[in-house]
Design a protein around this motif. Structure first.
Motif, PDB file in Angstrom:
ATOM      1  N   GLU A   2      47.313  48.002  39.474  1.00 28.28           N
ATOM      2  CA  GLU A   2      47.542  49.439  39.702  1.00 28.28           C
ATOM      3  C   GLU A   2      46.961  49.927  41.024  1.00 28.28           C
ATOM      4  O   GLU A   2      45.969  49.382  41.482  1.00 28.28           O
ATOM      5  CB  GLU A   2      46.855  50.240  38.590  1.00 28.28           C
ATOM      6  CG  GLU A   2      47.799  50.712  37.501  1.00 28.28           C
ATOM      7  CD  GLU A   2      47.056  51.486  36.433  1.00 28.28           C
ATOM      8  OE1 GLU A   2      46.348  52.448  36.797  1.00 28.28           O
ATOM      9  OE2 GLU A   2      47.177  51.110  35.255  1.00 28.28           O
ATOM     10  N   LYS A   3      47.592  50.959  41.577  1.00 32.25           N
ATOM     11  CA  LYS A   3      47.086  51.559  42.804  1.00 32.25           C
ATOM     12  C   LYS A   3      45.702  52.171  42.543  1.00 32.25           C
ATOM     13  O   LYS A   3      45.466  52.704  41.459  1.00 32.25           O
ATOM     14  CB  LYS A   3      48.051  52.677  43.239  1.00 32.25           C
ATOM     15  CG  LYS A   3      48.182  52.835  44.726  1.00 32.25           C
ATOM     16  CD  LYS A   3      49.369  53.736  45.051  1.00 32.25           C
ATOM     17  CE  LYS A   3      49.008  54.674  46.173  1.00 32.25           C
ATOM     18  NZ  LYS A   3      48.481  55.962  45.793  1.00 32.25           N
ATOM     19  N   ASN A   5      42.895  54.883  42.584  1.00 27.46           N
ATOM     20  CA  ASN A   5      42.766  56.336  42.671  1.00 27.46           C
ATOM     21  C   ASN A   5      41.321  56.610  43.140  1.00 27.46           C
ATOM     22  O   ASN A   5      40.396  56.613  42.333  1.00 27.46           O
ATOM     23  CB  ASN A   5      43.040  56.895  41.263  1.00 27.46           C
ATOM     24  CG  ASN A   5      42.923  58.387  41.214  1.00 27.46           C
ATOM     25  OD1 ASN A   5      42.904  59.056  42.253  1.00 27.46           O
ATOM     26  ND2 ASN A   5      42.815  58.913  40.014  1.00 27.46           N
ATOM     27  N   TYR A   6      41.167  56.776  44.465  1.00 23.37           N
ATOM     28  CA  TYR A   6      39.810  56.874  45.029  1.00 23.37           C
ATOM     29  C   TYR A   6      39.075  58.108  44.538  1.00 23.37           C
ATOM     30  O   TYR A   6      39.619  59.206  44.600  1.00 23.37           O
ATOM     31  CB  TYR A   6      39.866  56.892  46.564  1.00 23.37           C
ATOM     32  CG  TYR A   6      40.387  55.606  47.136  1.00 23.37           C
ATOM     33  CD1 TYR A   6      39.556  54.501  47.254  1.00 23.37           C
ATOM     34  CD2 TYR A   6      41.714  55.493  47.550  1.00 23.37           C
ATOM     35  CE1 TYR A   6      40.045  53.305  47.767  1.00 23.37           C
ATOM     36  CE2 TYR A   6      42.206  54.303  48.064  1.00 23.37           C
ATOM     37  CZ  TYR A   6      41.362  53.220  48.171  1.00 23.37           C
ATOM     38  OH  TYR A   6      41.832  52.045  48.668  1.00 23.37           O
ATOM     39  N   ARG A  69      40.331  44.595  38.418  1.00 25.85           N
ATOM     40  CA  ARG A  69      40.283  43.968  39.736  1.00 25.85           C
ATOM     41  C   ARG A  69      39.063  43.055  39.879  1.00 25.85           C
ATOM     42  O   ARG A  69      39.149  41.918  40.339  1.00 25.85           O
ATOM     43  CB  ARG A  69      40.115  45.073  40.787  1.00 25.85           C
ATOM     44  CG  ARG A  69      41.169  45.166  41.815  1.00 25.85           C
ATOM     45  CD  ARG A  69      40.992  46.512  42.526  1.00 25.85           C
ATOM     46  NE  ARG A  69      42.067  47.383  42.133  1.00 25.85           N
ATOM     47  CZ  ARG A  69      43.239  47.384  42.751  1.00 25.85           C
ATOM     48  NH1 ARG A  69      43.437  46.633  43.803  1.00 25.85           N
ATOM     49  NH2 ARG A  69      44.208  48.156  42.328  1.00 25.85           N
TER      50      ARG A  69
END
Ligand code: SAM
Length: 261
Positions: A2-3, A5-6, A69
């Protein structure tokens, strides 16, 4: 995957440039014999470089959304120990960190508490390299008679050799923070026998209580005024000396003279 989300609230400004990550590991003096402590693994980019170079890497990350991750990294590197925990709540005594090297791009919002925790555990570390806001790093490394020289400079330099190894421009981070950063290397030294470090820290705080006042005025509630004047004279300072004129060695001399007086 998944991208990301900072999360600004967690100080998430990540690094992806491999050259910069390698330079950070080098500045942190990491080699194949090192145990490394990292605070804030993020997407694991610096963690990976550290795992490739070090014997053992102990890393903390508070944000559980990054766990998938970082779990992949844990599967890839047997020398990585990930702790999904608030670093401030961790018990460093439980981690077997003898002679470890700290290498960390630390979250800005807790630079001060993290620094204090590292200082309080100085006996566990061979060196500490932190990437922090440039203006804070400049205070760490400041020399007497400059505007940045103050409480932090004196306390840190009384127990560490402090050196800015590199400036890291804000554009190097994703997302970019508002200001530039700097890498600062702290290497413990035993140049001075300070005695009671807790009292020394209080002394430095009192000495700089009012920057515009003289040292004598700042300290006169804690010590006899004439004794301060006499001690300054012995150390070759004028009685009107201001705190920022006193170098680290003489702060320690003054502390010892006044405490034993
Ligand atoms: N090391 C990565 C890099 O260089 O790209 C990320 C660095 S980022 C500046 C700081 C990281 O610390 C973030 O991933 C954030 O979630 C994590 N963090 C923030 N507060 C923390 C805490 N109290 N304990 C552990 N990690 C924390």
């Amino acid at each position: 995957m998944e991208k990301i989300n900072y999360k600004k609230s967690l100080g998430q400004n990540f690094l992806y440039d491999k050259n910069l990550l390698n330079a950070i590991a080098s500045d942190g003096l990491v080699d194949s014999s090192s145990t490394v402590l990292e605070i804030g693994a993020g997407a694991g980019t610096l963690t990976r470089v550290l795992c490739e170079r070090a014997k053992r890497v102990v890393s903390f990350e508070i944000d559980l959304s990054l766990k998938p991750r970082l779990d992949e990294l844990t599967n890839e590197f047997i020398n990585l120990e990930m702790h999904y925990q608030d670093f401030m709540e961790s018990d460093l005594n439980a981690l077997d960190l003898k002679s470890a090297r700290v290498v960390a791009n630390i979250p800005y919002y807790i630079t001060t508490p993290i620094s204090f925790k590292l200082v309080d555990n100085i006996d566990k570390f061979k060196s500490i390299l932190v990437l922090i806001q440039k203006e804070v790093a400049e205070r760490f490394a400041a020399q007497p008679k400059t505007k940045d020289y103050g409480i932090t400079s004196v306390i840190l330099q009384s127990i560490f050799d402090v050196k800015i190894t590199r400036i890291v421009k804000k554009e190097c981070f994703t997302p970019s923070p508002k200001v530039d950063s700097a890498l600062v290397l702290l290497v413990p030294h035993n140049k001075y026998k300070i005695g009671n470090f807790v009292e020394f820290k209080q002394f430095v705080h009192s000495a700089f209580a009012m920057r515009r006042k003289t040292l004598v005025n700042n300290l006169k509630n804690d010590f006899d005024k004439q004794k301060i004047v006499d001690a300054l004279k012995i150390l070759n300072f004028n009685e009107n000396a201001r705190p920022e004129e006193i170098d680290v060695k003489n702060f320690i001399n003054l502390f010892k003279m006044l405490k034993n007086a």
